[in-house]
Design an enzyme around this catalytic site. Structure first.
Site, short mmCIF file in Angstrom:
data_model
loop_
_atom_site.label_atom_id
_atom_site.label_comp_id
_atom_site.label_asym_id
_atom_site.label_seq_id
_atom_site.Cartn_x
_atom_site.Cartn_y
_atom_site.Cartn_z
CG ASP A 47 -0.43 -0.02 2.50
OD1 ASP A 47 0.81 -0.15 2.61
OD2 ASP A 47 -1.19 0.08 3.49
CG ASP A 86 0.64 -4.07 2.17
OD1 ASP A 86 0.89 -4.95 3.02
OD2 ASP A 86 1.41 -3.12 1.92
CD GLU A 184 8.17 -0.18 7.25
OE1 GLU A 184 7.18 -0.88 6.95
OE2 GLU A 184 8.37 0.95 6.78
O1 KIV Z 1 3.60 -1.09 1.61
C1 KIV Z 1 4.77 -1.48 1.52
O2 KIV Z 1 5.49 -1.22 0.55
C2 KIV Z 1 5.30 -2.27 2.61
C3 KIV Z 1 6.79 -2.49 2.64
C4 KIV Z 1 7.46 -1.26 3.07
C5 KIV Z 1 7.17 -3.66 3.46
O3 KIV Z 1 4.59 -2.70 3.47
#
Ligand code: KIV
Length: 267
Positions: A47, A86, A184
């Site tokens: 996301d 996500d 993260e």
């Molecule tokens: O949304 C995203 O790109 C992520 C990464 C930073 C792991 O969740």
């Protein structure tokens, strides 16, 4: 390298063999083809697209419909890499919403795994999804969807209490059925300890080289940042003459353990 499609079982076997896992975010079919050619193991339709594609300041405005659209674009360009999508803001908040979200991302978007942010508060959702056959990737540490609660994109797990909470949540997510975990922006020592203690692969971003794999936002690792690049990222295009060369260099550096290096690591 085997050309067989990668599954969550493949990734678990890679962890058991001590082979580092490579992952990059991806938002369209053209980049999916480039990532495939570079041999990336997993593509994450993050996301983060709300920030790097849509130009928002946070990931909060991204909708399920937009995630399903971008996921379907990526799915048309992928063949071997595992496709993770996500859950956007609040889709993982209840099992009922999560089932609707997973159905859209998997049926319309072609996702093979769904990723959701959260610890103790999402365990019921993770149990419900995995019981229904949906592979889940957890996400702990800095959780960008909580930016309005935490007041910025802050490094997490520096004090003993928060480090213990992250480690406890990581174990609980595994026990609830998660197949993967993203960590993260946490200290490298904490990420390494969690990676060693879990059976499931742990993929780090800003979490040091002791994780089972690494993920970066593809725009960041190509130096396409709005403003200052994240300290934990590296511009793999700098000094190279093509995007395919930059992607290949990223895959090689993750596999041989040279990325992230000390300059990209917080201890
Ligand atoms: O949304 C995203 O790109 C992520 C990464 C930073 C792991 O969740």
């Amino acid at each position: 390298m085997s050309a067989a499609p990668i599954s969550v079982a493949t990734l678990a076997a890679m962890k058991a063999r001590g082979e580092r896992i490579t992952c990059l975010t991806c938002y369209d079919a053209s980049f999916a083809r480039l990532l495939e050619a570079a041999g990336v193991d997993m593509m994450l339709v993050g996301d983060s697209l709300g920030m790097v594609v849509q130009g928002h300041d946070t990931t909060v405005p991204v909708t399920l419909e937009q995630m399903a659209y971008h996921c379907a674009c990526v799915a048309r360009g992928r063949s071997r890499a595992l496709l993770i999508a996500d859950f956007p803001f609040l889709v993982g908040a209840t099992p009922e919403r999560a089932l609707v979200g997973a159905a859209r991302l998997m049926q319309e978007g072609g996702a093979q795994v769904v990723k959701l942010e959260g610890g103790a508060g999402v365990l019921e959702t993770v149990r419900c999804l995995t019981t229904q056959g949906v592979p889940v990737c957890g996400h702990l540490g800095l959780m960008p969807q909580s930016v309005n609660l935490i007041g910025g994109y802050r490094f997490q797990g520096r004090d003993t209490d928060s480090a213990e909470t992250i480690a406890r949540d990581a174990l609980a997510l595994q026990e609830a059925g998660a197949s993967l975990l993203v960590l993260e922006c946490v200290p490298a020592a904490l990420a390494q300890q969690i990676s060693r203690s879990l059976r499931i692969p742990v993929i780090g971003i800003g979490a040091g080289a002791g994780c089972d794999g690494q993920v970066l936002v593809v725009y960041d690792m190509l130096g396409l940042n709005r403003g200052r690049p994240p300290r934990f990222s590296r511009d793999f295009l700098a000094g190279r003459d093509s995007v395919p060369a930059a992607l290949a260099a990223y895959v090689a550096a993750v596999r041989d353990g040279s990325f992230p290096g000390p300059a990209e690591t917080a201890y």
